[in-house]
Design a protein around this motif. Structure first.
Motif, PDB file in Angstrom:
ATOM      1  N   MET A  28     -38.970 -83.462 -66.199  1.00  0.00           N
ATOM      2  CA  MET A  28     -38.531 -82.712 -67.040  1.00  0.00           C
ATOM      3  C   MET A  28     -37.109 -82.568 -65.940  1.00  0.00           C
ATOM      4  SD  MET A  28     -40.007 -78.814 -67.440  1.00  0.00           S
ATOM      5  CE  MET A  28     -38.796 -78.384 -68.950  1.00  0.00           C
ATOM      6  N   CYS A  29     -37.098 -82.924 -64.592  1.00  0.00           N
ATOM      7  CA  CYS A  29     -35.883 -83.719 -64.315  1.00  0.00           C
ATOM      8  C   CYS A  29     -35.111 -84.353 -63.808  1.00  0.00           C
ATOM      9  CB  CYS A  29     -35.914 -82.427 -62.993  1.00  0.00           C
ATOM     10  SG  CYS A  29     -36.372 -80.438 -63.510  1.00  0.00           S
ATOM     11  N   LYS A  30     -34.013 -85.179 -63.844  1.00  0.00           N
ATOM     12  CA  LYS A  30     -33.626 -85.743 -62.861  1.00  0.00           C
ATOM     13  C   LYS A  30     -33.068 -85.836 -61.509  1.00  0.00           C
ATOM     14  CE  LYS A  30     -31.990 -88.461 -67.448  1.00  0.00           C
ATOM     15  NZ  LYS A  30     -31.126 -88.657 -67.878  1.00  0.00           N
ATOM     16  N   GLU A  31     -32.520 -84.693 -61.369  1.00  0.00           N
ATOM     17  CA  GLU A  31     -32.300 -83.749 -60.361  1.00  0.00           C
ATOM     18  C   GLU A  31     -32.943 -83.028 -59.915  1.00  0.00           C
ATOM     19  OE1 GLU A  31     -28.821 -81.571 -60.373  1.00  0.00           O
ATOM     20  OE2 GLU A  31     -28.422 -81.260 -58.106  1.00  0.00           O
ATOM     21  N   ARG A  32     -33.727 -83.982 -58.637  1.00  0.00           N
ATOM     22  CA  ARG A  32     -34.629 -83.262 -58.130  1.00  0.00           C
ATOM     23  C   ARG A  32     -34.997 -83.283 -56.453  1.00  0.00           C
ATOM     24  NH1 ARG A  32     -37.368 -86.908 -60.952  1.00  0.00           N
ATOM     25  NH2 ARG A  32     -38.152 -88.171 -59.686  1.00  0.00           N
ATOM     26  N   ARG A  57     -31.939 -78.608 -64.709  1.00  0.00           N
ATOM     27  CA  ARG A  57     -32.249 -78.884 -65.465  1.00  0.00           C
ATOM     28  C   ARG A  57     -31.088 -78.119 -66.285  1.00  0.00           C
ATOM     29  NH1 ARG A  57     -36.142 -81.482 -69.430  1.00  0.00           N
ATOM     30  NH2 ARG A  57     -35.181 -80.613 -71.462  1.00  0.00           N
ATOM     31  N   GLU A  58     -30.413 -78.413 -66.596  1.00  0.00           N
ATOM     32  CA  GLU A  58     -29.262 -78.316 -67.348  1.00  0.00           C
ATOM     33  C   GLU A  58     -28.747 -75.933 -66.492  1.00  0.00           C
ATOM     34  OE1 GLU A  58     -30.458 -77.056 -70.967  1.00  0.00           O
ATOM     35  OE2 GLU A  58     -30.771 -79.907 -72.433  1.00  0.00           O
ATOM     36  N   GLU A  59     -28.711 -77.223 -65.568  1.00  0.00           N
ATOM     37  CA  GLU A  59     -27.954 -76.129 -65.076  1.00  0.00           C
ATOM     38  C   GLU A  59     -29.332 -74.355 -64.482  1.00  0.00           C
ATOM     39  OE1 GLU A  59     -25.961 -76.349 -62.216  1.00  0.00           O
ATOM     40  OE2 GLU A  59     -25.488 -78.025 -62.996  1.00  0.00           O
ATOM     41  N   LYS A  60     -29.883 -74.848 -64.882  1.00  0.00           N
ATOM     42  CA  LYS A  60     -31.480 -74.000 -64.188  1.00  0.00           C
ATOM     43  C   LYS A  60     -32.129 -74.372 -63.415  1.00  0.00           C
ATOM     44  CE  LYS A  60     -30.492 -71.266 -68.714  1.00  0.00           C
ATOM     45  NZ  LYS A  60     -31.373 -71.223 -70.074  1.00  0.00           N
ATOM     46  N   VAL A  74     -45.123 -73.153 -63.749  1.00  0.00           N
ATOM     47  CA  VAL A  74     -44.161 -73.787 -63.715  1.00  0.00           C
ATOM     48  C   VAL A  74     -43.479 -72.845 -64.701  1.00  0.00           C
ATOM     49  CG1 VAL A  74     -42.738 -76.115 -64.262  1.00  0.00           C
ATOM     50  CG2 VAL A  74     -44.904 -76.327 -63.696  1.00  0.00           C
ATOM     51  N   ILE A  75     -41.909 -72.416 -63.673  1.00  0.00           N
ATOM     52  CA  ILE A  75     -41.105 -71.975 -64.449  1.00  0.00           C
ATOM     53  C   ILE A  75     -40.086 -72.221 -64.245  1.00  0.00           C
ATOM     54  CG2 ILE A  75     -42.304 -69.890 -64.142  1.00  0.00           C
ATOM     55  CD1 ILE A  75     -40.495 -68.996 -61.610  1.00  0.00           C
ATOM     56  N   LEU A  76     -39.039 -71.688 -65.233  1.00  0.00           N
ATOM     57  CA  LEU A  76     -37.580 -71.678 -65.495  1.00  0.00           C
ATOM     58  C   LEU A  76     -36.256 -71.533 -65.352  1.00  0.00           C
ATOM     59  CD1 LEU A  76     -35.255 -74.384 -66.310  1.00  0.00           C
ATOM     60  CD2 LEU A  76     -35.877 -73.296 -69.239  1.00  0.00           C
ATOM     61  N   VAL A  77     -36.203 -70.908 -64.191  1.00  0.00           N
ATOM     62  CA  VAL A  77     -34.677 -70.048 -64.026  1.00  0.00           C
ATOM     63  C   VAL A  77     -33.784 -69.890 -63.613  1.00  0.00           C
ATOM     64  CG1 VAL A  77     -35.007 -67.981 -62.053  1.00  0.00           C
ATOM     65  CG2 VAL A  77     -36.767 -69.350 -61.969  1.00  0.00           C
ATOM     66  N   ILE A  83     -29.768 -72.523 -56.994  1.00  0.00           N
ATOM     67  CA  ILE A  83     -29.041 -73.806 -57.313  1.00  0.00           C
ATOM     68  C   ILE A  83     -28.382 -74.131 -56.081  1.00  0.00           C
ATOM     69  CG2 ILE A  83     -28.279 -75.335 -58.755  1.00  0.00           C
ATOM     70  CD1 ILE A  83     -29.568 -73.945 -60.960  1.00  0.00           C
ATOM     71  N   GLU A  84     -27.926 -73.677 -55.828  1.00  0.00           N
ATOM     72  CA  GLU A  84     -26.863 -73.627 -55.052  1.00  0.00           C
ATOM     73  C   GLU A  84     -27.519 -74.156 -53.604  1.00  0.00           C
ATOM     74  OE1 GLU A  84     -23.877 -70.857 -54.907  1.00  0.00           O
ATOM     75  OE2 GLU A  84     -23.089 -71.516 -52.536  1.00  0.00           O
ATOM     76  N   GLN A  85     -28.618 -72.486 -52.884  1.00  0.00           N
ATOM     77  CA  GLN A  85     -28.812 -73.413 -51.793  1.00  0.00           C
ATOM     78  C   GLN A  85     -30.311 -74.622 -51.599  1.00  0.00           C
ATOM     79  OE1 GLN A  85     -28.860 -71.548 -49.102  1.00  0.00           O
ATOM     80  NE2 GLN A  85     -27.336 -70.451 -49.668  1.00  0.00           N
TER      81      GLN A  85
END
Lengths: 94, 153
Positions: A28-32, A57-60, A74-77, A83-85
């Motif tokens: 689901m995510c390129k940024e991991r 993913r899309e800033e979530k 697996v949740i999308l929050v 995200i910053e942390q």
């Protein structure tokens, strides 16, 4: 997990093994990022079998949430603070 | 008096509550206070089996215990975890990671006991038997490991 209830979240997968969650986050995510067990997300220490991967993913935030009787979700929050942390303290996964 | 944490999750497998009381009894005889960290349903089953708190007098919430271990608010020299599913393994791996100074004992049971024990990569002693209703297959190994563990703390 009272804090999660106050946020906008979506369940992407449920009753997964921990191995499966890593594959889902990867799909689901390129940024991991890899985070250690106990890393705080929505105020709660993340439970998991290392390496624990989370994604953006899309800033979530795509992350895991484990319940003793229901396995791992697996949740999308939608949580910019988490995200910053994660970006600040997580180890990027290539 | 030293304290030891008995870490339990989903109470779906019948041997779990009796094993908690068995371990608690062993610890009390050895002069160690047992503390049970459990989710609400697992805690209720142990409490119902020990209504006067003869074996277990202190209970903690499972998730709060993980947070408190991670934050350094609590620590236990010995953690005994009962595991029969992937979530139990995840909780135990987390406890091992956030509390590296603790001696970890993992007791694997249920039909996936051997598979789960092979997945456990954190340090500590591991014993496994694929039992669901009969505790007998694991008691000898459990006694042996507990005898060693209480001497260590």
């Amino acid at each position: 997990m009272g804090c999660l209830e106050n946020l906008n979240y979506e369940i992407l997968a449920k009753n997964c093994s921990f191995k499966e969650t890593r594959d889902i986050v990867k799909r689901m995510c390129k940024e991991r990022y890899e985070i250690p067990p106990g890393f705080k997300i929505v105020g709660k220490g993340v439970v998991g079998i290392p390496p624990i991967h989370v994604g953006i993913r899309e800033e979530k935030l795509v992350c895991t949430y484990t319940k003793p009787c229901h396995g791992t979700f697996v949740i999308l929050v939608d949580s910019p603070e988490d995200i910053e942390q994660v970006r600040k303290n997580g180890k990027p996964v290539k | 008096m030293a304290e030891a944490l008995i870490f339990i999750g989903c109470p779906q497998i019948p041997v779990q509550a009796p094993l908690v009381l068995y371990i608690a009894d062993f610890l009390k005889d050895a002069g160690v206070t047992p503390v049970v960290a459990a989710n609400p349903s697992a805690k209720q089953l142990v409490r119902t089996s020990d209504p006067k708190g003869y074996y277990v007098s202190e209970y903690r919430d499972l998730d709060r215990t993980v947070n408190d271990l991670a934050d350094g608010k609590v620590s236990y020299p010995l953690i005994i975890s009962l595991i029969h599913n992937d979530a139990g393994l995840a909780y135990t791996a987390t406890a091992a990671a956030v509390s590296p100074a603790s001696t970890m004992i993992s007791v694997f049971f249920g039909e996936h006991a051997y598979d789960l024990s092979e997945e456990a990569e954190y340090p500590g002693e591991k014993i496994a038997a694929p039992m669901t209703h009969n505790t007998r297959p694991i008691l000898a190994n459990l006694d042996e490991v507990l005898e060693w563990a209480v001497l260590k703390i």
